[in-house]
Scaffold this active site. Sequence first.
Site, PDB file in Angstrom:
ATOM      1  N   THR A 103      17.671   3.920   5.470  1.00  0.00           N
ATOM      2  CA  THR A 103      18.501   5.130   5.377  1.00  0.00           C
ATOM      3  C   THR A 103      19.067   5.246   3.957  1.00  0.00           C
ATOM      4  O   THR A 103      18.966   4.309   3.162  1.00  0.00           O
ATOM      5  CB  THR A 103      19.649   5.087   6.413  1.00  0.00           C
ATOM      6  OG1 THR A 103      20.486   3.983   6.126  1.00  0.00           O
ATOM      7  CG2 THR A 103      19.130   5.027   7.833  1.00  0.00           C
ATOM      8  N   GLY A 161      11.519  -2.220  -6.629  1.00  0.00           N
ATOM      9  CA  GLY A 161      10.600  -1.423  -5.794  1.00  0.00           C
ATOM     10  C   GLY A 161       9.492  -2.315  -5.272  1.00  0.00           C
ATOM     11  O   GLY A 161       9.739  -3.294  -4.562  1.00  0.00           O
ATOM     12  N   GLY A 214      12.140  14.848 -11.211  1.00  0.00           N
ATOM     13  CA  GLY A 214      12.453  14.168  -9.939  1.00  0.00           C
ATOM     14  C   GLY A 214      12.841  12.707 -10.128  1.00  0.00           C
ATOM     15  O   GLY A 214      12.948  11.967  -9.151  1.00  0.00           O
ATOM     16  N   GLU A 217      18.720  12.251  -9.581  1.00  0.00           N
ATOM     17  CA  GLU A 217      19.306  13.107  -8.539  1.00  0.00           C
ATOM     18  C   GLU A 217      20.111  14.213  -9.195  1.00  0.00           C
ATOM     19  O   GLU A 217      20.483  14.100 -10.367  1.00  0.00           O
ATOM     20  CB  GLU A 217      20.289  12.273  -7.681  1.00  0.00           C
ATOM     21  CG  GLU A 217      19.688  11.072  -7.018  1.00  0.00           C
ATOM     22  CD  GLU A 217      18.770  11.437  -5.869  1.00  0.00           C
ATOM     23  OE1 GLU A 217      19.034  12.474  -5.244  1.00  0.00           O
ATOM     24  OE2 GLU A 217      17.798  10.711  -5.632  1.00  0.00           O
ATOM     25  N   ASP A 228      23.653   1.770  -9.740  1.00  0.00           N
ATOM     26  CA  ASP A 228      22.399   1.295  -9.162  1.00  0.00           C
ATOM     27  C   ASP A 228      22.018  -0.065  -9.765  1.00  0.00           C
ATOM     28  O   ASP A 228      21.673  -1.010  -9.036  1.00  0.00           O
ATOM     29  CB  ASP A 228      21.293   2.340  -9.418  1.00  0.00           C
ATOM     30  CG  ASP A 228      19.955   1.899  -8.860  1.00  0.00           C
ATOM     31  OD1 ASP A 228      19.764   1.978  -7.636  1.00  0.00           O
ATOM     32  OD2 ASP A 228      19.088   1.464  -9.657  1.00  0.00           O
ATOM     33  N   LYS A 232      21.818  -4.006  -8.009  1.00  0.00           N
ATOM     34  CA  LYS A 232      20.678  -4.931  -8.126  1.00  0.00           C
ATOM     35  C   LYS A 232      21.110  -6.257  -8.754  1.00  0.00           C
ATOM     36  O   LYS A 232      20.612  -7.331  -8.371  1.00  0.00           O
ATOM     37  CB  LYS A 232      19.570  -4.265  -8.945  1.00  0.00           C
ATOM     38  CG  LYS A 232      18.951  -3.094  -8.176  1.00  0.00           C
ATOM     39  CD  LYS A 232      18.139  -2.175  -9.037  1.00  0.00           C
ATOM     40  CE  LYS A 232      17.531  -1.058  -8.211  1.00  0.00           C
ATOM     41  NZ  LYS A 232      16.938   0.004  -9.015  1.00  0.00           N
TER      42      LYS A 232
HETATM   43  N1  LIG Z   1      12.447   6.134  -2.725  1.00  0.00           N
HETATM   44  C1  LIG Z   1      12.337   5.037  -3.464  1.00  0.00           C
HETATM   45  O1  LIG Z   1      11.526   4.941  -4.379  1.00  0.00           O
HETATM   46  C2  LIG Z   1      13.216   3.841  -3.177  1.00  0.00           C
HETATM   47  C3  LIG Z   1      12.993   2.648  -3.885  1.00  0.00           C
HETATM   48  C4  LIG Z   1      13.772   1.517  -3.594  1.00  0.00           C
HETATM   49  C5  LIG Z   1      14.791   1.614  -2.646  1.00  0.00           C
HETATM   50  N2  LIG Z   1      15.005   2.796  -2.001  1.00  0.00           N
HETATM   51  C6  LIG Z   1      16.082   2.855  -0.985  1.00  0.00           C
HETATM   52  O2  LIG Z   1      15.478   2.986   0.294  1.00  0.00           O
HETATM   53  C7  LIG Z   1      16.304   3.787   1.147  1.00  0.00           C
HETATM   54  C8  LIG Z   1      15.489   4.968   1.645  1.00  0.00           C
HETATM   55  O3  LIG Z   1      15.080   5.734   0.522  1.00  0.00           O
HETATM   56  P1  LIG Z   1      14.291   7.097   0.695  1.00  0.00           P
HETATM   57  O4  LIG Z   1      13.840   7.479  -0.658  1.00  0.00           O
HETATM   58  O5  LIG Z   1      13.318   6.955   1.801  1.00  0.00           O
HETATM   59  O6  LIG Z   1      15.483   8.071   1.161  1.00  0.00           O
HETATM   60  P2  LIG Z   1      15.336   9.465   1.926  1.00  0.00           P
HETATM   61  O7  LIG Z   1      14.031  10.088   1.583  1.00  0.00           O
HETATM   62  O8  LIG Z   1      16.606  10.193   1.700  1.00  0.00           O
HETATM   63  O9  LIG Z   1      15.250   9.017   3.466  1.00  0.00           O
HETATM   64  C9  LIG Z   1      16.318   8.538   4.214  1.00  0.00           C
HETATM   65  C10 LIG Z   1      16.142   8.981   5.646  1.00  0.00           C
HETATM   66  O10 LIG Z   1      17.173   8.434   6.471  1.00  0.00           O
HETATM   67  C11 LIG Z   1      17.655   9.487   7.327  1.00  0.00           C
HETATM   68  N3  LIG Z   1      18.992   9.215   7.807  1.00  0.00           N
HETATM   69  C12 LIG Z   1      20.194   9.542   7.265  1.00  0.00           C
HETATM   70  N4  LIG Z   1      21.177   9.113   8.046  1.00  0.00           N
HETATM   71  C13 LIG Z   1      20.618   8.528   9.114  1.00  0.00           C
HETATM   72  C14 LIG Z   1      21.126   7.920  10.303  1.00  0.00           C
HETATM   73  N5  LIG Z   1      22.422   7.817  10.541  1.00  0.00           N
HETATM   74  N6  LIG Z   1      20.241   7.422  11.208  1.00  0.00           N
HETATM   75  C15 LIG Z   1      18.919   7.518  11.000  1.00  0.00           C
HETATM   76  N7  LIG Z   1      18.370   8.101   9.912  1.00  0.00           N
HETATM   77  C16 LIG Z   1      19.223   8.589   8.977  1.00  0.00           C
HETATM   78  C17 LIG Z   1      17.577  10.713   6.441  1.00  0.00           C
HETATM   79  O11 LIG Z   1      17.654  11.914   7.186  1.00  0.00           O
HETATM   80  P3  LIG Z   1      18.185  13.249   6.419  1.00  0.00           P
HETATM   81  O12 LIG Z   1      17.375  13.402   5.186  1.00  0.00           O
HETATM   82  O13 LIG Z   1      17.965  14.310   7.422  1.00  0.00           O
HETATM   83  O14 LIG Z   1      19.641  12.974   6.140  1.00  0.00           O
HETATM   84  C18 LIG Z   1      16.211  10.513   5.795  1.00  0.00           C
HETATM   85  O15 LIG Z   1      15.173  10.901   6.648  1.00  0.00           O
HETATM   86  C19 LIG Z   1      17.523   4.199   0.312  1.00  0.00           C
HETATM   87  O16 LIG Z   1      18.575   3.352   0.588  1.00  0.00           O
HETATM   88  C20 LIG Z   1      17.025   4.043  -1.121  1.00  0.00           C
HETATM   89  O17 LIG Z   1      18.069   3.768  -2.025  1.00  0.00           O
HETATM   90  C21 LIG Z   1      14.250   3.909  -2.229  1.00  0.00           C
END
Ligand SMILES: NC(=O)c1ccc[n+]([C@@H]2O[C@H](COP(=O)([O-])OP(=O)(O)OC[C@H]3O[C@@H](n4cnc5c(N)ncnc54)[C@H](OP(=O)(O)O)[C@@H]3O)[C@@H](O)[C@H]2O)c1
Length: 349
Positions: A103, A161, A214, A217, A228, A232
Amino acid sequence: MKNGMRIILVGYGVVGKGVTAILARRYAEKVKDYGFNPKIVAIADVDGAVINPRGFSPEKLEALKQRRYPTNPISSDPDFGRPGISALEVIESVEAEVVVEVTPVNIKDAEPALSHITTAFKTGKHVVTTNKGPLALAMPALTELADYNHVYLRFSGTVGGGTPMLEFAKRCLAGDKILAIKGILNGTTNYILTEMSQNRVSFQDALANAQKLGYAEREPSMDIDGFDTACKVVILANWIMNRKVTLKDVDRTGIRGVSLEALDQALKSGNTIKLIGSVDGGKPSVKPTEIPKTNPLCVSGVLNAVTFFTEYAGEQTLVGRGAGGMETASAVLRDLLDIRHNLANKMLT
Ligand SMILES: NC(=O)c1ccc[n+]([C@@H]2O[C@H](COP(=O)([O-])OP(=O)(O)OC[C@H]3O[C@@H](n4cnc5c(N)ncnc54)[C@H](OP(=O)(O)O)[C@@H]3O)[C@@H](O)[C@H]2O)c1
């Protein structure tokens, strides 16, 4: 289920969808090569879930990916949809070995991830997460709680990552002593500083470009104010250097104050300025730091790099992409394989 691992996926965004894609595509190969039989039995998103105690087939996982919140959410699936059920209820009620928590990050109170993780532990489930929030705010307590409940907590996607920075230090350097760690751990700030130094673009313009591409944010404070990177640094300090620290213990400065003049000045001595996260014997820190352009840490664009300073093997630097849905999903799969390996060997560390 022989060699089975039932998985509850919590969060169905970029990383969550990457996890289902990688499990669907590499399923046959993993079963064949590792005797590893992972099954996603539930996916919980913000408005509900899909639940199938027998596990979703790779074809069904691919079909679910086509659904979009809010018009056509997964919870409206006619066969397995459970509209309105919360992720916490899913974690409590569905039988599974592992919860994959992906999440959004929250560094104020780490919710909802913190409750998801602690509930998973209390119901005897191992956790794999890519979410830095709970670790940054409560890593010493969470690792203790995992031990107390005899479950594993794995988080290799939180730093680097898909680049295995945590495993490299923990496994490959296990025979040595790591004295210090320095790294460029955030791709967004590295992109901005690279643009400023190589193309003489102002901070504001470089940030606007990063947002357009992109990389940043719309609310960029988490990256540019160094939060961030600080998260880490906390994870590296606890996991690799056995320090008991949280986010409040990190001395943190972001990159808002880095000027083109300062970068020009650094260039005259063959240096540049990078946002460096450091852990050694003292206070962990994040700050813009002048480093030689010939330093192996000096990577460009959105790349990340980390140098481990060791007692015997000297300096070891690892470079790679620090983010990305599929890259980070590959780290989740690595953690699942690690848990499965440890369970097979009945090790609990
Ligand atoms: N993307 C990357 O490259 C990357 C790399 C390393 C670490 N991360 C970490 O990995 C995590 C996920 O990243 P992401 O990019 O996948 O984020 P994301 O695209 O925003 O996905 C997060 C998902 O969790 C859902 N969510 C929010 N609140 C929730 C709840 N209470 N119960 C269940 N689901 C819920 C969101 O729904 P809604 O959108 O409808 O709110 C969304 O579908 C984050 O903590 C991020 O910091 C990401």
